[in-house]
Design a protein around this motif. Structure first.
Motif, PDB file in Angstrom:
ATOM      1  N   GLY A  45       0.793  -1.099   0.119  1.00  0.00           N
ATOM      2  CA  GLY A  45      -0.068  -0.020  -0.007  1.00  0.00           C
ATOM      3  C   GLY A  45       0.911   1.356  -0.011  1.00  0.00           C
ATOM      4  N   GLY A  46       0.170   2.317  -0.371  1.00  0.00           N
ATOM      5  CA  GLY A  46       0.991   3.447  -0.189  1.00  0.00           C
ATOM      6  C   GLY A  46       0.072   4.782  -0.757  1.00  0.00           C
ATOM      7  N   SER A  47       0.399   5.946  -0.460  1.00  0.00           N
ATOM      8  CA  SER A  47      -0.403   7.029  -0.919  1.00  0.00           C
ATOM      9  C   SER A  47      -0.361   7.471  -2.266  1.00  0.00           C
ATOM     10  N   ASP A  48       0.461   6.975  -3.154  1.00  0.00           N
ATOM     11  CA  ASP A  48       0.569   7.242  -4.411  1.00  0.00           C
ATOM     12  C   ASP A  48       0.929   8.809  -4.629  1.00  0.00           C
ATOM     13  N   CYS A  49       1.532   9.255  -3.466  1.00  0.00           N
ATOM     14  CA  CYS A  49       1.779  10.933  -3.307  1.00  0.00           C
ATOM     15  C   CYS A  49       2.895  11.343  -4.491  1.00  0.00           C
ATOM     16  N   ARG A  50       2.324  11.792  -5.674  1.00  0.00           N
ATOM     17  CA  ARG A  50       3.186  12.454  -6.566  1.00  0.00           C
ATOM     18  C   ARG A  50       3.010  13.996  -6.726  1.00  0.00           C
ATOM     19  N   GLY A  51       3.835  14.679  -5.724  1.00  0.00           N
ATOM     20  CA  GLY A  51       3.752  16.039  -5.856  1.00  0.00           C
ATOM     21  C   GLY A  51       2.753  16.814  -5.138  1.00  0.00           C
ATOM     22  N   ASP A  52       1.695  16.088  -4.313  1.00  0.00           N
ATOM     23  CA  ASP A  52       1.201  16.512  -3.493  1.00  0.00           C
ATOM     24  C   ASP A  52       1.150  16.082  -1.920  1.00  0.00           C
ATOM     25  N   PRO A  53       1.950  17.081  -1.277  1.00  0.00           N
ATOM     26  CA  PRO A  53       2.742  16.950  -0.050  1.00  0.00           C
ATOM     27  C   PRO A  53       1.125  16.428   0.973  1.00  0.00           C
ATOM     28  N   VAL A  54       0.136  16.941   0.521  1.00  0.00           N
ATOM     29  CA  VAL A  54      -1.034  16.677   1.582  1.00  0.00           C
ATOM     30  C   VAL A  54      -1.345  15.291   1.905  1.00  0.00           C
ATOM     31  N   LEU A  55      -1.118  14.542   0.780  1.00  0.00           N
ATOM     32  CA  LEU A  55      -1.222  13.129   0.920  1.00  0.00           C
ATOM     33  C   LEU A  55      -0.434  12.594   1.782  1.00  0.00           C
ATOM     34  N   LEU A  56       0.984  12.940   1.931  1.00  0.00           N
ATOM     35  CA  LEU A  56       2.186  12.163   2.349  1.00  0.00           C
ATOM     36  C   LEU A  56       1.751  11.680   3.574  1.00  0.00           C
ATOM     37  N   GLY A  57       1.843  10.647   4.092  1.00  0.00           N
ATOM     38  CA  GLY A  57       1.834   9.874   5.332  1.00  0.00           C
ATOM     39  C   GLY A  57       0.379  10.031   5.965  1.00  0.00           C
ATOM     40  N   SER A  58      -0.751  10.316   5.121  1.00  0.00           N
ATOM     41  CA  SER A  58      -2.204  10.238   5.333  1.00  0.00           C
ATOM     42  C   SER A  58      -2.663   8.849   5.397  1.00  0.00           C
ATOM     43  N   LEU A  59      -2.052   7.948   4.848  1.00  0.00           N
ATOM     44  CA  LEU A  59      -2.376   6.445   4.631  1.00  0.00           C
ATOM     45  C   LEU A  59      -1.786   5.519   5.678  1.00  0.00           C
ATOM     46  N   ARG A  60      -2.668   4.826   6.662  1.00  0.00           N
ATOM     47  CA  ARG A  60      -2.264   3.984   7.558  1.00  0.00           C
ATOM     48  C   ARG A  60      -2.199   2.503   6.743  1.00  0.00           C
ATOM     49  N   ILE A  61      -1.024   1.903   7.027  1.00  0.00           N
ATOM     50  CA  ILE A  61      -0.894   0.561   6.420  1.00  0.00           C
ATOM     51  C   ILE A  61      -0.524  -0.445   7.741  1.00  0.00           C
ATOM     52  N   PRO A  62      -1.113  -1.420   7.924  1.00  0.00           N
ATOM     53  CA  PRO A  62      -0.759  -2.125   8.970  1.00  0.00           C
ATOM     54  C   PRO A  62       0.914  -2.671   8.930  1.00  0.00           C
ATOM     55  N   GLU A  63       1.623  -2.595  10.091  1.00  0.00           N
ATOM     56  CA  GLU A  63       2.744  -2.710  10.060  1.00  0.00           C
ATOM     57  C   GLU A  63       3.283  -4.084   9.957  1.00  0.00           C
ATOM     58  N   GLU A  64       2.659  -4.885  10.243  1.00  0.00           N
ATOM     59  CA  GLU A  64       2.899  -6.300   9.693  1.00  0.00           C
ATOM     60  C   GLU A  64       3.024  -6.687   8.259  1.00  0.00           C
ATOM     61  N   LEU A  65       2.482  -5.987   7.585  1.00  0.00           N
ATOM     62  CA  LEU A  65       2.653  -6.045   6.179  1.00  0.00           C
ATOM     63  C   LEU A  65       3.938  -5.614   5.642  1.00  0.00           C
ATOM     64  N   LEU A  66       4.652  -4.639   6.199  1.00  0.00           N
ATOM     65  CA  LEU A  66       6.155  -4.290   6.125  1.00  0.00           C
ATOM     66  C   LEU A  66       6.930  -5.392   6.413  1.00  0.00           C
ATOM     67  N   TYR A  67       6.660  -6.225   7.596  1.00  0.00           N
ATOM     68  CA  TYR A  67       7.601  -7.292   7.757  1.00  0.00           C
ATOM     69  C   TYR A  67       7.537  -8.375   6.629  1.00  0.00           C
ATOM     70  N   GLU A  68       6.350  -8.732   6.382  1.00  0.00           N
ATOM     71  CA  GLU A  68       6.082  -9.609   5.199  1.00  0.00           C
ATOM     72  C   GLU A  68       6.784  -9.472   3.788  1.00  0.00           C
ATOM     73  N   LEU A  69       6.867  -8.044   3.620  1.00  0.00           N
ATOM     74  CA  LEU A  69       7.478  -7.541   2.568  1.00  0.00           C
ATOM     75  C   LEU A  69       8.990  -7.603   2.440  1.00  0.00           C
ATOM     76  N   LYS A  70       9.621  -7.425   3.674  1.00  0.00           N
ATOM     77  CA  LYS A  70      11.063  -7.381   3.884  1.00  0.00           C
ATOM     78  C   LYS A  70      11.439  -8.642   3.995  1.00  0.00           C
ATOM     79  N   ASN A  71      10.413  -9.718   4.523  1.00  0.00           N
ATOM     80  CA  ASN A  71      10.992 -10.973   4.377  1.00  0.00           C
ATOM     81  C   ASN A  71      10.780 -11.959   3.094  1.00  0.00           C
ATOM     82  N   LYS A  72      10.467 -11.140   1.936  1.00  0.00           N
ATOM     83  CA  LYS A  72      10.299 -11.744   0.615  1.00  0.00           C
ATOM     84  C   LYS A  72      11.747 -11.644  -0.288  1.00  0.00           C
TER      85      LYS A  72
END
Length: 72
Positions: A45-72
């Protein structure tokens, strides 16, 4: 039509699906999560922020998904 395109892409060997996106509805997020789980794909997941700083950091993604991604 959307379902057949996703199935075609899965058949091509993708590793994950961006289930979390700032423009997805709850229903879309749920659908993409379910599809990813059914096919043993990573959920990303991600905010797909391309030049619109208002969106940056506005989307919360479950932390466990980061660990799954890092383990691939």
């Amino acid at each position: 039509q959307k379902k057949s395109i996703i199935r075609d892409i899965i058949d091509c060997g993708i590793m994950g699906i961006e289930a979390y996106h700032s423009k997805h509805t709850r229903e879309q997020t749920s659908y993409f999560e379910k599809t990813a789980l059914e096919h043993k794909l990573l959920i990303t997941g991600g905010s797909d922020c391309r030049g619109d700083p208002v969106l940056l950091g506005s989307l919360r993604i479950p932390e466990e998904l980061l660990y799954e991604l890092k383990n691939k």
